[in-house]
Design a protein around this motif. Sequence first.
Motif, mmCIF file in Angstrom:
data_model
loop_
_atom_site.group_PDB
_atom_site.id
_atom_site.type_symbol
_atom_site.label_atom_id
_atom_site.label_comp_id
_atom_site.label_asym_id
_atom_site.label_seq_id
_atom_site.Cartn_x
_atom_site.Cartn_y
_atom_site.Cartn_z
ATOM 1 N N ASP A 123 0.783 -1.049 0.018
ATOM 2 C CA ASP A 123 0.027 -0.001 -0.114
ATOM 3 C C ASP A 123 0.701 1.364 0.134
ATOM 4 O O ASP A 123 1.885 1.245 0.730
ATOM 5 C CB ASP A 123 -0.914 0.087 1.181
ATOM 6 C CG ASP A 123 -1.940 -1.169 1.174
ATOM 7 O OD1 ASP A 123 -2.320 -1.437 0.139
ATOM 8 O OD2 ASP A 123 -2.428 -1.424 2.432
ATOM 9 N N ARG A 147 -6.468 -7.191 0.578
ATOM 10 C CA ARG A 147 -7.402 -6.451 -0.624
ATOM 11 C C ARG A 147 -8.616 -7.311 -0.812
ATOM 12 O O ARG A 147 -9.569 -7.019 -1.500
ATOM 13 C CB ARG A 147 -6.646 -6.482 -1.868
ATOM 14 C CG ARG A 147 -5.164 -5.800 -1.823
ATOM 15 C CD ARG A 147 -5.379 -4.325 -1.819
ATOM 16 N NE ARG A 147 -4.395 -3.706 -1.796
ATOM 17 C CZ ARG A 147 -3.310 -3.433 -2.612
ATOM 18 N NH1 ARG A 147 -3.372 -3.880 -4.005
ATOM 19 N NH2 ARG A 147 -2.120 -2.895 -2.564
ATOM 20 N N TRP A 148 -8.699 -8.727 -0.412
ATOM 21 C CA TRP A 148 -9.903 -9.459 -0.601
ATOM 22 C C TRP A 148 -9.908 -10.403 0.609
ATOM 23 O O TRP A 148 -8.681 -10.478 1.508
ATOM 24 C CB TRP A 148 -9.783 -10.158 -1.889
ATOM 25 C CG TRP A 148 -8.686 -11.221 -2.001
ATOM 26 C CD1 TRP A 148 -8.403 -12.381 -1.470
ATOM 27 C CD2 TRP A 148 -7.400 -10.829 -2.842
ATOM 28 N NE1 TRP A 148 -7.174 -12.823 -2.079
ATOM 29 C CE2 TRP A 148 -6.648 -12.259 -2.678
ATOM 30 C CE3 TRP A 148 -7.026 -9.623 -3.477
ATOM 31 C CZ2 TRP A 148 -5.327 -11.859 -3.454
ATOM 32 C CZ3 TRP A 148 -5.883 -9.842 -4.513
ATOM 33 C CH2 TRP A 148 -5.018 -10.895 -4.176
#
Length: 370
Positions: A123, A147-148
């Motif tokens: 990030d 992210r998931w």
Amino acid sequence: MADIQGTYDDLFTAVPNALSDLLDAQDVGGSVAVFVDGEPVVDVWGGFADADRTVPWQRDTIVNVYSVTKTMTALCALILIDRGELDPDAPVARYWPEFAVAGKEKVLVRHVLSHTAGLPDFDGPLIVADLYDWPSVTARLAAQTPRWEPGTAAGYHSLTQGFLLGEVIRRITGRGVGEFLADEVTGPLGADFHIGLAAEHDHRVAPTVPPPSRDEDYTARAPGKNPAPEAGQGLRVRDGNSVAWRRAEIPAASGFGNARSVALVQSVMACGGTLRGVRLLSAAGCERAWQEQFAGEDRSLGMPVRWGLGYGLFGTTYGWGGWGGSLVVIEPGSRMAVAYVTNQMREPESDTRGLDLVMAAYDGLQGLRA
């Protein structure tokens, strides 16, 4: 016809011939090795170690193999799993408590090995020099949010996988991946492969040559419908050729070796965990690499993939390739490992060199098994 050095079984003549063809097609240099039953049936090299074609590629020339390094780091993890020191079903945070924040409490070790952890890159802004600071880069990953939902999707963790696995290995053993690999794998096997290259080896390194019509600002990206940087944040050829990159321990991408060393090490997986009297893990430990963790579209690569525990799965084989063309393929059914390393990059969409050499090796294997 380009001159090829080294040795090979007559049944495998197609392999050195294929390497010669690549050099005739203006590749700068490279080496190929095929091991069957843990012994070399092909160990050849040719071309030049420098872009100016003034320094011949030698038997001990080594090159940055980029993401082929992941297979070495995966092997280290599999060894620890086999010893009972690492549980693939355990949360990463069992070994790295600071990791259990921001939704990562359920990230399992197997998720990291199979690129499904949800941490495909970093990030925020990052420059390549940031990767050289291990405490900083691992702390950064420990603070990130996936992210998931971990385990529900795959997205190639081009650089992050190495730091994630590397920190787990460090927490368990007290050693970095490079030191663990040297102590437990390459040292016992006598393999010339390094993660974190000492200055004494610099004179043997063949710097990476960008694709034709490109310069050293050429940036890593993966083939597929949605090209993504291999380094997540834009690794350039000039970065990979720097002394700082060689010295750094980047367990997903900064490994240096030749085809002989790559094929030798990965022959352990082809031969049930024992090679030349050295037992690194059990046959069951090797078979874990085959356990499919994900099959489908990879979000980062933009292409269909099958991931095992640390390796890509391809029919009856497994292995992985690196930015620029280097490749290793393991065929356990035939106890064969094939490795190709090169300093000559090509555009990824049209680069079939490694696969062509693997197919040439299969030609010889058919004669050997006849």
